[in-house]
Design a protein around this motif. Structure first.
Motif: not given
Length: 423
Positions: A73, A79, A83, A176, A197, A228
């Motif tokens: 991330y 990614s 997000f 996710l 995600l 998150l």
């Protein structure tokens, strides 16, 4: 794929070293008690060593997976973009009175239930929906302003794939999952506009531990869900007196967290009426002595007359009408002038007089209020008022006085002393 292999090998080599930790030794020493450099002496027991070796192996493997996720991330465009989109979608839904519906089955469902609890405690409306129950009526909980969050490590969970066609296509859908590409998961491949995600792990759990039980995969899913929730809370609650910490404090007054941190008490900021929520009575002007226009007059022969403009005063009755429509009963007549409901209720006689009539003493400037900290407990302020009245008969704290509740160095809200002493 080569990059993924190199990343995997990189983190395998770090598993038994401290170099993969993001905190410096100085910061670590300040956070945890000092540990001995060498293990404590004990009799050589192969069974004990095997047990402890397993524990260290599992912990280091999952720590490595979290480091891998952090690096992903920090560097991966898919990614990072996913997000940000997920945070924006959840925040927008909450602002429009929607909620996040989290869907999962098995261990992923348990992670989803925990994420629901975390979101709700942070003021993010969320509900859990089991995919099987959804097909048997629970789809009724899905509303037009909601966001859907599916948790599935494989990205191809049959129960979720069966549910997917029945989920409203106009709702944002967040997946996710372990997949790092939109094209490899059936869920994102079959849902245009889905938000991905990624939550991969460096190696399969069968390789790490010889078993396929969800361990490392659920750890990274849980951590990403926490990230998150915190990011969404910061996006949504970003005003003085309404930060994520303020919201959590209000939503979590009990248990060890509330009692252990002293947050189980009611603070002045909880009781205060926020200034930005008090309705404003607009000031204006009215024209006097308007020249009459007869039926025989026309624009060409109408004599131009200068109109006199007089200020439009605010009457007590205007404030009474506005107070009826105010949630708190407070009204505001300028940026820093307010009228408390208690003072309005005590008005008797002619209500058509100006609110600035000195005999009424209705208007209070926020600069003239008695300042108290928003972090102070209601009980402490109440005791302080009683002691101040007894010791020095302070007129500023007598009946009708107004407290200005300070948050971040400014008066955020107001409380009537009379109301405070009644609670």
């Amino acid at each position: 794929m080569n990059n993924l292999r190199s990343d995997t090998e990189f983190f395998r080599n770090l598993r038994n070293r401290e170099a993969h930790l993001s905190l410096s030794p100085t910061k670590l020493s300040a956070m945890v008690p000092a540990l001995p450099i060498t293990p404590p002496a004990m009799e050589a027991d192969p069974e004990v060593e095997r047990i402890l070796a397993t524990a260290v192996h599992v912990l280091s493997t999952e720590a490595t997976a979290l480091s891998y996720l952090s690096r992903l991330y920090a560097t991966d465009p898919i990614s990072r973009g996913g997000f940000v989109k997920a945070v924006e979608a959840i925040a927008a839904s909450n602002m429009n009175d929607g909620k996040t519906i989290i869907i999962g089955v098995g261990k992923s469902g348990k992670i989803g239930e925990k994420l629901v609890a975390t979101m709700n405690s942070l003021g993010l409306s969320a509900s859990f929906m089991h995919p099987i129950e959804a097909l048997h009526g629970d789809l009724g909980m899905v509303k037009p302003k909601d966001v859907l969050l599916l948790i599935t490590f494989s990205g191809n969970t049959p129960e979720l794939l069966s549910l997917l066609p029945h989920l409203p296509k106009h709702l944002p859908l967040i997946a996710l999952t372990s997949h790092t590409s939109y094209h490899t998961s059936q869920i994102t491949r079959g849902r245009p506009g889905a938000i991905l995600l990624p939550a991969p792990i460096p190696e399969p759990e069968t390789v790490s531990f010889g078993i396929s039980a969800p361990t490392t995969s659920t750890t990274v899913a849980l951590a990403l869900g926490d990230a998150l929730a915190v990011a969404c809370a910061r996006q949504l609650h970003n005003h003085d007196g309404n930060t994520p910490a303020d919201v959590f404090r209000r939503n979590h007054p009990g248990g060890a967290i509330g009692l252990g941190t002293g947050k189980g008490v009611v603070r002045m900021s909880d009781l205060a009426t926020r200034l930005d929520e008090i309705p404003v009575i607009p000031c204006g002007s009215r024209a006097l002595d308007s020249p009459p226009i007869s039926s025989s007059s026309s624009e060409s022969d109408l004599e131009v007359t200068e109109w006199r403009v007089a200020p439009l005063s605010i009457r007590v009755v205007d404030c009474l009408i506005a107070a009826v429509g105010s949630k708190s009963g407070w009204v505001k007549i300028s940026l820093d002038e307010i009228i408390p409901p208690g003072r309005l209720q005590r008005v008797r006689g002619n209500v058509h007089v100006d609110v600035y009539d000195p005999d009424l003493a209705l208007v209070v400037s926020t600069n003239e209020t008695v300042k108290v900290s928003g972090d102070s407990s209601v009980d402490d302020i109440r005791k302080w008022i009683i002691a101040s009245r007894d010791e020095r008969h302070d007129p500023m704290l007598q009946a009708g006085a107004v407290l200005g509740v300070v948050v971040g160095g400014e008066v955020m809200g107001v409380v009537e002393v009379d109301e405070l002493m009644r609670k």
